[in-house]
Design an enzyme around this catalytic site. Structure first.
Site, PDB file in Angstrom:
ATOM      1  N   THR A 165      -3.335  -6.083  10.350  1.00 46.98           N
ATOM      2  CA  THR A 165      -4.396  -6.592  11.232  1.00 46.98           C
ATOM      3  C   THR A 165      -5.298  -7.515  10.424  1.00 46.98           C
ATOM      4  OG1 THR A 165      -4.397  -4.665  12.664  1.00 46.98           O
ATOM      5  CG2 THR A 165      -6.501  -5.786  12.421  1.00 46.98           C
ATOM      6  N   GLY A 195      -4.942   0.195  19.796  1.00 50.52           N
ATOM      7  CA  GLY A 195      -5.633   0.801  18.653  1.00 50.52           C
ATOM      8  C   GLY A 195      -7.119   0.510  18.710  1.00 50.52           C
ATOM      9  N   THR A 216      -9.525  -2.037   9.690  1.00 46.99           N
ATOM     10  CA  THR A 216      -8.074  -2.007   9.825  1.00 46.99           C
ATOM     11  C   THR A 216      -7.604  -0.612   9.436  1.00 46.99           C
ATOM     12  OG1 THR A 216      -5.984  -2.869   8.916  1.00 46.99           O
ATOM     13  CG2 THR A 216      -7.905  -3.006   7.494  1.00 46.99           C
ATOM     14  N   GLY A 217      -6.493  -0.187  10.009  1.00 54.88           N
ATOM     15  CA  GLY A 217      -5.980   1.135   9.658  1.00 54.88           C
ATOM     16  C   GLY A 217      -5.555   1.922  10.883  1.00 54.88           C
ATOM     17  N   HIS A 218      -5.629   3.218  10.752  1.00 58.97           N
ATOM     18  CA  HIS A 218      -5.089   4.141  11.743  1.00 58.97           C
ATOM     19  C   HIS A 218      -6.029   4.206  12.957  1.00 58.97           C
ATOM     20  CE1 HIS A 218      -3.358   8.454  12.476  1.00 58.97           C
ATOM     21  NE2 HIS A 218      -3.229   7.665  13.512  1.00 58.97           N
ATOM     22  N   GLY A 219      -5.711   3.391  13.946  1.00 60.81           N
ATOM     23  CA  GLY A 219      -6.603   3.213  15.080  1.00 60.81           C
ATOM     24  C   GLY A 219      -6.989   4.492  15.790  1.00 60.81           C
TER      25      GLY A 219
END
Ligand code: ASP
Length: 297
Positions: A165, A195, A216-219
């Site tokens: 992202t 996300g 950014t990352g684990h939504g």
């Protein structure tokens, strides 16, 4: 006030052969945004321009080159926020719009805050935003990845497979903050899955006197923490952006989440944090004027 800017290109286990491309892409995006800011331009214009650079770069999970969903399609989410007015614009699950952030900017300028799916695509046509055949956003690299993953058990995908992202935050010389985030989401995402990226407070936030943030990352774990707003609230207490970002990262870690964020506070300080193997980022160090970027190859 000297303009300040940071960009990111995702936090995950970036493959070795893509590390340099991520760093170079972030630097190019940063330079595009800084050119606007240094000429006296607005933070909102700078973050949009920087994100467009990364959407156009197939290295990143935004625009052309985005991860494909379980059906093998590119479905995009993007959002922008103006820290001065709190105007927001988000688009969710759009197809065939190479620069979803530009569409988000048009939503921001409209009387609405969020447009999804077909409605967002129709709005793109009304606003003369560039559209294309949805299939034209599928890169050969991502088609190949999809072919490899197809049929595998991806039930654990959400915890492991988030990606690159893109996002940008800026403070312009007028003291206005802005943030933008754009994504194709996670690889093999189920149809309809969204996300954190387009959600104000989760994937981005901007408010003058507090901070501008892009994540950014684990939504699925960023959303319940309202992670961007959490960091902005911390920065709003007056602590430096880096400390606010570190405290926010601690909260993500505490619930088993992984990701990264960039923060610019109202004083023009920058915070960059991640707890994944890598994060792609670039910023201009406010103290030295030097560009600092990663990941290192
Ligand atoms: N946060 C994005 C999502 O959950 C993925 C990413 O940052 O790469 O869709």
């Amino acid at each position: 006030m000297k303009p300040v800017m940071a960009v990111h290109g995702g936090a995950w286990a970036i493959p070795d052969d893509l590390l340099q491309a991520h760093k170079d892409g972030c630097i190019e995006a940063l330079e595009r945004g800084l050119a606007i800011l240094d000429a006296g331009g607005a933070s909102l214009d700078a973050v949009e321009a920087a994100v467009v650079v990364m959407e156009d770069d197939e290295t990143f999970d935004a625009g052309f080159g985005s991860f494909l969903n379980v059906e093998g399609e590119v479905s995009l989410d993007a959002a922008m926020m103006d820290g001065k007015t709190l105007a927001t614009g988000a688009v969710v699950d759009v197809r065939g719009v190479p620069n979803a952030v530009q569409l988000a900017r048009h939503v921001l300028a409209s009387q609405h805050a969020v447009l999804v799916g077909e409605g967002a695509q129709r709005f793109a046509l009304q606003q003369d935003v560039i559209v294309c055949d949805p299939g034209a956003l599928v890169s050969p690299r991502e088609r190949q990845r999809w072919e490899t993953m197809k049929g595998l058990d991806t039930s654990a995908w959400a915890a492991e497979l988030f990606g690159d992202t893109v996002g940008a935050v800026a403070l312009d010389q007028h003291g206005n903050l802005a943030a933008a985030t754009s994504t194709g989401g996670s690889p093999m995402k189920p149809l309809g899955r969204v996300g954190d990226s387009p959600f104000v407070g989760a994937g981005l936030y901007a408010r003058n006197a507090m901070a501008a943030v892009s994540t950014t990352g684990h939504g699925e774990l960023i959303i319940p923490l309202v992670w961007s707003k959490t960091a902005a609230d911390l920065a709003g207490t007056g602590i430096p952006a880096q400390q606010a970002a570190e405290d926010a990262l601690g909260q993500l870690e505490a619930i088993g989440g992984r990701g990264g964020m960039i923060v610019t506070d109202a004083e023009g300080r920058i915070g960059v944090v991640w707890n994944t193997p890598h994060m792609a980022f670039a910023y201009r160090d406010p103290a030295t004027g030097e560009v600092v970027a990663g990941p290192d190859a």
